[in-house]
Design a protein around this motif. Structure first.
Motif, PDB file in Angstrom:
ATOM      1  N   LEU A   1       0.813  -1.209   0.000  1.00 63.24           N
ATOM      2  CA  LEU A   1       0.000   0.000   0.000  1.00 63.24           C
ATOM      3  C   LEU A   1       0.857   1.274   0.000  1.00 63.24           C
ATOM      4  O   LEU A   1       0.336   2.362  -0.211  1.00 63.24           O
ATOM      5  CB  LEU A   1      -0.927   0.014   1.231  1.00 63.24           C
ATOM      6  N   TYR A   2       2.157   1.163   0.234  1.00 63.46           N
ATOM      7  CA  TYR A   2       3.019   2.334   0.359  1.00 63.46           C
ATOM      8  C   TYR A   2       4.175   2.241  -0.629  1.00 63.46           C
ATOM      9  O   TYR A   2       4.600   1.154  -1.030  1.00 63.46           O
ATOM     10  CB  TYR A   2       3.560   2.458   1.792  1.00 63.46           C
ATOM     11  N   ARG A   3       4.658   3.428  -0.982  1.00 65.32           N
ATOM     12  CA  ARG A   3       5.756   3.516  -1.950  1.00 65.32           C
ATOM     13  C   ARG A   3       6.881   4.373  -1.339  1.00 65.32           C
ATOM     14  O   ARG A   3       6.633   5.415  -0.720  1.00 65.32           O
ATOM     15  CB  ARG A   3       5.278   4.148  -3.258  1.00 65.32           C
ATOM     16  N   PHE A   4       8.140   3.922  -1.530  1.00 67.70           N
ATOM     17  CA  PHE A   4       9.324   4.653  -1.066  1.00 67.70           C
ATOM     18  C   PHE A   4       9.897   5.456  -2.230  1.00 67.70           C
ATOM     19  O   PHE A   4      10.144   4.893  -3.310  1.00 67.70           O
ATOM     20  CB  PHE A   4      10.391   3.689  -0.537  1.00 67.70           C
ATOM     21  N   HIS A   5      10.120   6.737  -1.995  1.00 63.96           N
ATOM     22  CA  HIS A   5      10.679   7.624  -3.018  1.00 63.96           C
ATOM     23  C   HIS A   5      12.086   8.048  -2.581  1.00 63.96           C
ATOM     24  O   HIS A   5      12.264   8.610  -1.496  1.00 63.96           O
ATOM     25  CB  HIS A   5       9.795   8.858  -3.199  1.00 63.96           C
ATOM     26  N   TRP A   6      13.076   7.792  -3.447  1.00 69.84           N
ATOM     27  CA  TRP A   6      14.484   8.053  -3.118  1.00 69.84           C
ATOM     28  C   TRP A   6      15.026   9.183  -3.996  1.00 69.84           C
ATOM     29  O   TRP A   6      14.670   9.299  -5.167  1.00 69.84           O
ATOM     30  CB  TRP A   6      15.346   6.813  -3.361  1.00 69.84           C
ATOM     31  N   ILE A   7      15.917   9.997  -3.397  1.00 65.05           N
ATOM     32  CA  ILE A   7      16.746  10.955  -4.136  1.00 65.05           C
ATOM     33  C   ILE A   7      18.189  10.706  -3.717  1.00 65.05           C
ATOM     34  O   ILE A   7      18.545  10.899  -2.547  1.00 65.05           O
ATOM     35  CB  ILE A   7      16.342  12.417  -3.840  1.00 65.05           C
ATOM     36  N   HIS A   8      19.010  10.267  -4.675  1.00 59.13           N
ATOM     37  CA  HIS A   8      20.377   9.856  -4.356  1.00 59.13           C
ATOM     38  C   HIS A   8      21.420  10.435  -5.320  1.00 59.13           C
ATOM     39  O   HIS A   8      22.604  10.080  -5.222  1.00 59.13           O
ATOM     40  CB  HIS A   8      20.491   8.331  -4.380  1.00 59.13           C
ATOM     41  N   THR A   9      21.007  11.284  -6.238  1.00 59.37           N
ATOM     42  CA  THR A   9      21.988  11.855  -7.174  1.00 59.37           C
ATOM     43  C   THR A   9      22.996  12.719  -6.413  1.00 59.37           C
ATOM     44  O   THR A   9      22.641  13.354  -5.411  1.00 59.37           O
ATOM     45  CB  THR A   9      21.251  12.718  -8.215  1.00 59.37           C
ATOM     46  N   PRO A  10      24.283  12.724  -6.848  1.00 55.53           N
ATOM     47  CA  PRO A  10      24.857  12.147  -8.070  1.00 55.53           C
ATOM     48  C   PRO A  10      25.343  10.707  -7.911  1.00 55.53           C
ATOM     49  O   PRO A  10      26.109  10.231  -8.750  1.00 55.53           O
ATOM     50  CB  PRO A  10      26.034  13.069  -8.337  1.00 55.53           C
ATOM     51  N   LEU A  11      24.941  10.022  -6.845  1.00 56.13           N
ATOM     52  CA  LEU A  11      25.325   8.628  -6.680  1.00 56.13           C
ATOM     53  C   LEU A  11      24.585   7.764  -7.710  1.00 56.13           C
ATOM     54  O   LEU A  11      23.426   8.029  -8.038  1.00 56.13           O
ATOM     55  CB  LEU A  11      25.005   8.153  -5.260  1.00 56.13           C
ATOM     56  N   THR A  12      25.260   6.727  -8.158  1.00 48.90           N
ATOM     57  CA  THR A  12      24.692   5.843  -9.184  1.00 48.90           C
ATOM     58  C   THR A  12      23.978   4.675  -8.521  1.00 48.90           C
ATOM     59  O   THR A  12      24.555   3.981  -7.668  1.00 48.90           O
ATOM     60  CB  THR A  12      25.794   5.323 -10.122  1.00 48.90           C
ATOM     61  N   LEU A  13      22.691   4.459  -8.896  1.00 53.23           N
ATOM     62  CA  LEU A  13      21.901   3.361  -8.342  1.00 53.23           C
ATOM     63  C   LEU A  13      22.236   2.064  -9.074  1.00 53.23           C
ATOM     64  O   LEU A  13      22.157   1.974 -10.305  1.00 53.23           O
ATOM     65  CB  LEU A  13      20.410   3.678  -8.477  1.00 53.23           C
ATOM     66  N   THR A  14      22.601   1.024  -8.313  1.00 55.02           N
ATOM     67  CA  THR A  14      22.932  -0.274  -8.898  1.00 55.02           C
ATOM     68  C   THR A  14      21.858  -1.325  -8.629  1.00 55.02           C
ATOM     69  O   THR A  14      21.711  -2.270  -9.407  1.00 55.02           O
ATOM     70  CB  THR A  14      24.275  -0.782  -8.362  1.00 55.02           C
ATOM     71  N   ALA A  15      21.088  -1.174  -7.534  1.00 56.38           N
ATOM     72  CA  ALA A  15      20.026  -2.153  -7.235  1.00 56.38           C
ATOM     73  C   ALA A  15      19.053  -1.530  -6.241  1.00 56.38           C
ATOM     74  O   ALA A  15      19.400  -0.616  -5.486  1.00 56.38           O
ATOM     75  CB  ALA A  15      20.614  -3.440  -6.669  1.00 56.38           C
TER      76      ALA A  15
END
Length: 373
Positions: free
Chosen positions: A71-85
């Motif tokens: 029922l819930y969603r996680f929103h991430w902000i991680h730039t300029p790091l590169t997301l791998t998984a």
């Protein structure tokens, strides 16, 4: 026509309630949850970092969490790091990121209802992730290893020692025994003192405040010694003014009272090396005298003027004839002769006393004798 309008109004009302329905639970639940962030850092450039966010209840479980975690969603902000998984499980979201350059990078995350992107977040959190420069991996069988660091700072050195040897087992067979040990140490590396830069005037006047700025090209803390001489010669210990400098800059002020040629001598050292520097300066007489010297001169001139005015007034006053007894006159004469003309009534009285004590002075020219025949 009226009936069609009523149907259209009912559809709009239903659509409006359908849009507001997801906002109800989110607004009620807002502020009741915490979002906990953890990372397996500190990290280095090029290595993967794992960051996890877990949704928790503030009041220790009195508010039940929903059974359906979708029922819930996680929103991430991680730039300029590169997301791998990225993965989500049991109200926990985990991401894996890699940093390409060293520095401190903020990572933010918030949680909303899965079907409402514009709803108020249930919880939000931010993490500052430090990423350092790469660590160098060396594999060798030599117990002594050399490595040159390119910049000062605090570094962690980790050493893994693997020992292997051959051992005969109870069944008379040979086997390899291996043991591993991990060791670490913290290194505080400082930069050698390469020089001293002096910023300041080379010409000024006496009683003028001199300010100099010193910049040290090396790692503090620094033990600084300075002195002042007519010539640029090394300082002795008794001529040294010691100062402990905890930064790479230092300000020095001085006031010269005498003109001449001077030389500032500076000596600085840290735990690694030493450095010397000289600064010549010429001091010229100032165009004005200080008040401390001008005040006595003005006072003396004022006293002299008052005394001259007093003597002028006394000389112009009418002199009175005073009849004195021989005893009193002799006493006055003795006092006036011994003490000088300071206590006399007038200069003419002083000359009269001198004539009484020394008699008549002989004439400058002898009279010419005349004869009658």
């Amino acid at each position: 026509m009226a009936k069609a309008t009523d149907v259209w109004s009912d559809l709009v009302l239903v659509f409006w309630f359908a849009c507001l329905l997801p906002l109800g639970p989110a607004r009620v639940a807002a502020g009741l949850y915490n979002l906990s962030l953890t990372a397996d850092g500190p990290a280095t450039v090029g290595t993967e970092v794992t960051i996890s966010a877990s949704l928790e209840v503030k009041d220790n479980g009195s508010l039940p969490l929903p059974a359906d975690t979708h029922l819930y969603r996680f929103h991430w902000i991680h730039t300029p790091l590169t997301l791998t998984a990225k993965s989500e499980k049991n109200l926990t979201s985990t991401i894996h990121v890699v940093g390409g350059v060293p520095g401190d990078f903020p990572v933010s995350v918030w949680v909303t209802a899965v079907d409402c992107w514009v709803c108020q977040p249930l919880a939000r959190s931010t993490l500052l992730l430090p990423i350092k420069g790469p660590t160098t991996l060396l594999i060798t069988d030599n117990p002594v290893v050399y490595y040159n660091y390119s910049s000062p700072g605090t570094f962690i050195v980790k050493v893994r020692v693997v020992a292997e040897w051959e051992q005969i087992k109870p069944d008379t067979t040979k086997g390899i025994i291996q043991k591993t040990g991990d060791f670490s140490a913290s290194l505080d590396l400082r930069e050698s003192l390469q020089g001293i830069q002096i910023l300041g005037p080379t010409l000024l006047q006496t009683f003028q405040k001199l300010t100099m700025n010193l910049n040290f090209f090396g790692s503090p803390p620094l033990h600084v010694c300075w002195g002042l001489k007519p010539q640029c010669l090394p300082l002795e210990d008794r001529e040294c003014h010691a100062v402990l400098v905890t930064r790479t800059s230092f300000n020095l002020t001085h006031v010269f009272q005498d003109p001449g040629d001077y030389c500032f001598i500076f000596r600085a050292e840290n735990a690694i090396s030493k450095a010397h520097q000289y600064h010549r300066i010429q001091v010229w007489p100032s165009s004005f005298q200080p008040f401390v010297f001008a005040f006595p001169c003005a006072t003396l001139i004022t006293v002299l003027l008052v005394f001259l005015m007093y003597m002028t007034v006394r000389s112009a006053a009418t002199q009175k004839d005073v009849v004195e007894s021989p005893g009193a006159t002799g006493l006055k004469c003795c006092c006036q002769v011994c003490c000088g003309s300071l206590f006399l009534d007038s200069p003419s009285e002083y000359l009269e006393i001198v004539r009484e004590n020394h008699g008549l002075l002989p004439p400058l020219y002898k009279p010419v004798k005349t004869y009658n025949v």
